[in-house]
Design an enzyme around this catalytic site. Structure first.
Site, PDB file in Angstrom:
ATOM      1  N   ALA A  66       9.595  25.813  -1.948  1.00 35.54           N
ATOM      2  CA  ALA A  66       8.413  25.243  -1.307  1.00 35.54           C
ATOM      3  C   ALA A  66       8.029  23.999  -2.100  1.00 35.54           C
ATOM      4  O   ALA A  66       8.345  23.891  -3.291  1.00 35.54           O
ATOM      5  CB  ALA A  66       7.290  26.266  -1.326  1.00 35.54           C
TER       6      ALA A  66
ATOM      7  N   GLY B 216      11.279  29.329  -2.215  1.00 37.71           N
ATOM      8  CA  GLY B 216      11.246  29.357  -0.755  1.00 37.71           C
ATOM      9  C   GLY B 216      12.582  28.993  -0.129  1.00 37.71           C
ATOM     10  O   GLY B 216      12.872  29.403   0.999  1.00 37.71           O
TER      11      GLY B 216
ATOM     12  N   GLU C  70       9.694  31.313  -9.228  1.00 31.85           N
ATOM     13  CA  GLU C  70       8.247  31.114  -9.069  1.00 31.85           C
ATOM     14  C   GLU C  70       7.458  31.531 -10.294  1.00 31.85           C
ATOM     15  O   GLU C  70       6.392  30.977 -10.580  1.00 31.85           O
ATOM     16  CB  GLU C  70       7.730  31.879  -7.834  1.00 31.85           C
ATOM     17  CG  GLU C  70       8.172  31.300  -6.500  1.00 31.85           C
ATOM     18  CD  GLU C  70       9.444  31.922  -5.945  1.00 31.85           C
ATOM     19  OE1 GLU C  70      10.242  32.462  -6.737  1.00 31.85           O
ATOM     20  OE2 GLU C  70       9.641  31.851  -4.723  1.00 31.85           O
TER      21      GLU C  70
HETATM   22  N1  CO8 Z   1       8.956  20.802  -4.703  1.00 34.27           N
HETATM   23  C1  CO8 Z   1       8.744  19.474  -4.727  1.00 34.27           C
HETATM   24  N2  CO8 Z   1       9.607  18.576  -5.258  1.00 34.27           N
HETATM   25  C2  CO8 Z   1      10.753  19.084  -5.787  1.00 34.27           C
HETATM   26  C3  CO8 Z   1      11.034  20.463  -5.793  1.00 34.27           C
HETATM   27  C4  CO8 Z   1      10.087  21.344  -5.219  1.00 34.27           C
HETATM   28  N3  CO8 Z   1      10.280  22.676  -5.127  1.00 34.27           N
HETATM   29  N4  CO8 Z   1      12.238  20.643  -6.402  1.00 34.27           N
HETATM   30  C5  CO8 Z   1      12.682  19.423  -6.742  1.00 34.27           C
HETATM   31  N5  CO8 Z   1      11.796  18.474  -6.379  1.00 34.27           N
HETATM   32  C6  CO8 Z   1      11.879  17.013  -6.574  1.00 34.27           C
HETATM   33  C7  CO8 Z   1      11.628  16.638  -8.012  1.00 34.27           C
HETATM   34  O1  CO8 Z   1      10.225  16.580  -8.272  1.00 34.27           O
HETATM   35  C8  CO8 Z   1      12.310  15.296  -8.086  1.00 34.27           C
HETATM   36  O2  CO8 Z   1      11.475  14.329  -7.472  1.00 34.27           O
HETATM   37  P1  CO8 Z   1      11.170  12.931  -8.250  1.00 34.27           P
HETATM   38  O3  CO8 Z   1      12.524  12.258  -8.320  1.00 34.27           O
HETATM   39  O4  CO8 Z   1      10.203  12.250  -7.339  1.00 34.27           O
HETATM   40  O5  CO8 Z   1      10.643  13.289  -9.592  1.00 34.27           O
HETATM   41  C9  CO8 Z   1      13.529  15.476  -7.172  1.00 34.27           C
HETATM   42  O6  CO8 Z   1      13.216  16.586  -6.334  1.00 34.27           O
HETATM   43  C10 CO8 Z   1      14.798  15.802  -7.941  1.00 34.27           C
HETATM   44  O7  CO8 Z   1      14.541  16.933  -8.763  1.00 34.27           O
HETATM   45  P2  CO8 Z   1      14.843  16.960 -10.336  1.00 34.27           P
HETATM   46  O8  CO8 Z   1      14.751  15.599 -10.919  1.00 34.27           O
HETATM   47  O9  CO8 Z   1      13.996  18.033 -10.933  1.00 34.27           O
HETATM   48  O10 CO8 Z   1      16.385  17.396 -10.313  1.00 34.27           O
HETATM   49  P3  CO8 Z   1      17.182  18.182 -11.449  1.00 34.27           P
HETATM   50  O11 CO8 Z   1      18.613  18.107 -11.080  1.00 34.27           O
HETATM   51  O12 CO8 Z   1      16.785  17.702 -12.795  1.00 34.27           O
HETATM   52  O13 CO8 Z   1      16.687  19.717 -11.330  1.00 34.27           O
HETATM   53  C11 CO8 Z   1      16.096  21.719 -10.138  1.00 34.27           C
HETATM   54  C12 CO8 Z   1      16.976  20.451 -10.172  1.00 34.27           C
HETATM   55  C13 CO8 Z   1      16.537  22.677 -11.255  1.00 34.27           C
HETATM   56  C14 CO8 Z   1      16.320  22.391  -8.788  1.00 34.27           C
HETATM   57  C15 CO8 Z   1      14.606  21.326 -10.345  1.00 34.27           C
HETATM   58  O14 CO8 Z   1      14.278  20.293  -9.430  1.00 34.27           O
HETATM   59  C16 CO8 Z   1      13.641  22.453 -10.123  1.00 34.27           C
HETATM   60  O15 CO8 Z   1      13.503  23.316 -10.970  1.00 34.27           O
HETATM   61  N6  CO8 Z   1      12.929  22.439  -8.974  1.00 34.27           N
HETATM   62  C17 CO8 Z   1      11.875  23.399  -8.692  1.00 34.27           C
HETATM   63  C18 CO8 Z   1      12.460  24.762  -8.351  1.00 34.27           C
HETATM   64  C19 CO8 Z   1      11.348  25.739  -8.103  1.00 34.27           C
HETATM   65  O16 CO8 Z   1      10.558  26.058  -8.970  1.00 34.27           O
HETATM   66  N7  CO8 Z   1      11.286  26.259  -6.859  1.00 34.27           N
HETATM   67  C20 CO8 Z   1      10.263  27.218  -6.465  1.00 34.27           C
HETATM   68  C21 CO8 Z   1       9.098  26.525  -5.879  1.00 34.27           C
HETATM   69  S1  CO8 Z   1       7.724  27.619  -5.533  1.00 34.27           S
HETATM   70  C22 CO8 Z   1       8.160  28.408  -4.108  1.00 34.27           C
HETATM   71  O17 CO8 Z   1       9.159  28.131  -3.518  1.00 34.27           O
HETATM   72  C23 CO8 Z   1       7.193  29.448  -3.604  1.00 34.27           C
HETATM   73  C24 CO8 Z   1       7.509  29.878  -2.191  1.00 34.27           C
HETATM   74  C25 CO8 Z   1       6.537  30.869  -1.640  1.00 34.27           C
HETATM   75  C26 CO8 Z   1       5.124  30.359  -1.556  1.00 34.27           C
HETATM   76  C27 CO8 Z   1       4.314  31.276  -0.680  1.00 34.27           C
HETATM   77  C28 CO8 Z   1       2.829  30.989  -0.808  1.00 34.27           C
HETATM   78  C29 CO8 Z   1       2.025  32.030  -0.003  1.00 34.27           C
END
Ligand code: CO8
Length: 260
Positions: free
Chosen positions: A66, A111, A134
């Site tokens: 998400a 998500g 998460e």
């Molecule tokens: N949301 C928003 N932006 C994201 C997300 C995300 N989940 N994941 C990556 N991005 C963006 C980064 O911010 C970055 O943007 P920018 O260049 O503008 O800074 C771009 O994508 C590239 O990402 P990275 O530079 O971080 O790339 P890396 O190769 O260094 O890392 C990863 C890749 C390991 C995948 C890393 O991006 C990461 O850890 N992402 C987040 C993963 C995460 O925590 N996912 C869970 C999110 S919470 C969720 O899904 C909850 C769902 C249920 C909610 C229900 C509510 C009721």
């Protein structure tokens, strides 16, 4: 139909839907949600379409979760009053009776993993990585991850992944029952589309029925599930496709399906 956050194309009887925010690793925001719901509704309503494939744009991610940037400042009252993310399940899981496959090409996190697990099955690239990280954000899965992952891989692995945020690679995911098959990244889309075309060529009512039966195994007791299976089987025997399928077998020719 054109969308801002996803791409949709029809390849014969197969609808290919691509999450298209590669610069954000296909993170799932509200706009993606609305587009996906509309695309799946159109797929479901179009009788020429028999199976769908959902994948992510770019080689790096199916969906990295998400959209954290969208959720960061959202008040708790909004999450609750909007019943945030409930519409994914109602539209993609309950309303979509036709089969669809998730073709996971890289990160499927949070998500993103939950969305892939809503599919009828997952075909993964050898580069795929699944996880429920998460906890590292101070929250927990919110779109079915704690339930579907546990049913897919069992308590030990699901608990470990939810508590540590550890990612599972494609081979482990296949070994653990999370994915149906692993293929080289370069072949992922071809393999998923080929499998979808195979399903699309099946008798359509039987495809819906088979999906309904297998899904029932997650919702009912064994006795109720076996009863449902028997009743659906009996209903299918009244269809024209059943008469055609059995005649075609006996006459040693391919069946021609009416969806009736
Ligand atoms: N949301 C928003 N932006 C994201 C997300 C995300 N989940 N994941 C990556 N991005 C963006 C980064 O911010 C970055 O943007 P920018 O260049 O503008 O800074 C771009 O994508 C590239 O990402 P990275 O530079 O971080 O790339 P890396 O190769 O260094 O890392 C990863 C890749 C390991 C995948 C890393 O991006 C990461 O850890 N992402 C987040 C993963 C995460 O925590 N996912 C869970 C999110 S919470 C969720 O899904 C909850 C769902 C249920 C909610 C229900 C509510 C009721």
């Amino acid at each position: 139909m054109s969308f801002e956050n996803i791409l949709v194309e029809q390849r014969g009887a197969v609808t290919l839907i691509t999450l298209n925010r590669p610069q954000a690793l296909n993170a799932l925001n509200s706009l993606v949600l609305e587009d996906l719901i509309a695309a799946f509704a159109a797929f479901e309503a179009d009788p020429s379409q028999r199976c769908a494939v959902l994948t992510g744009a770019g080689e790096k991610a199916f969906a990295a979760g998400a959209d954290i940037k969208e959720m960061a400042d959202k008040p708790a009252a909004d999450f609750y009053s909007q019943d945030f993310f409930s519409r994914w399940t109602s539209h993609l899981v309950k309303t979509t009776r036709k089969p669809w496959i998730a073709a996971v090409n890289g990160f499927a996190l949070g998500g993103g993993c939950e969305l892939a697990m809503m599919a009828d099955f997952i075909i993964a690239a050898d580069t795929a990585r699944f996880g429920q990280p998460e906890i590292k954000l101070g929250v927990a899965p919110g779109m079915g991850g704690s339930q579907r992952l546990t049913r897919a891989v069992g308590k030990a692995k699901a608990m470990e992944m939810c508590l540590t945020g550890r990612m599972m690679g494609a081979e482990e995911a296949e070994r653990s029952g999370l994915v149906a098959r692993v293929v080289p990244l370069a072949n992922l889309l071809d393999e998923a589309l080929k499998t979808a075309a195979e399903i699309a060529a099946m008798p359509p009512l039987a495809a819906i029925a088979n999906k309904e039966m297998v899904n029932a195994a997650f919702e009912t007791t064994l006795e109720q599930g076996v009863l449902l299976e028997r009743r659906i089987f009996q209903v299918l025997t009244a269809t024209e496709d059943k008469a055609e399928g059995m005649a075609a077998f006996i006459e040693k020719r391919p069946g021609v399906w009416q969806g009736k």
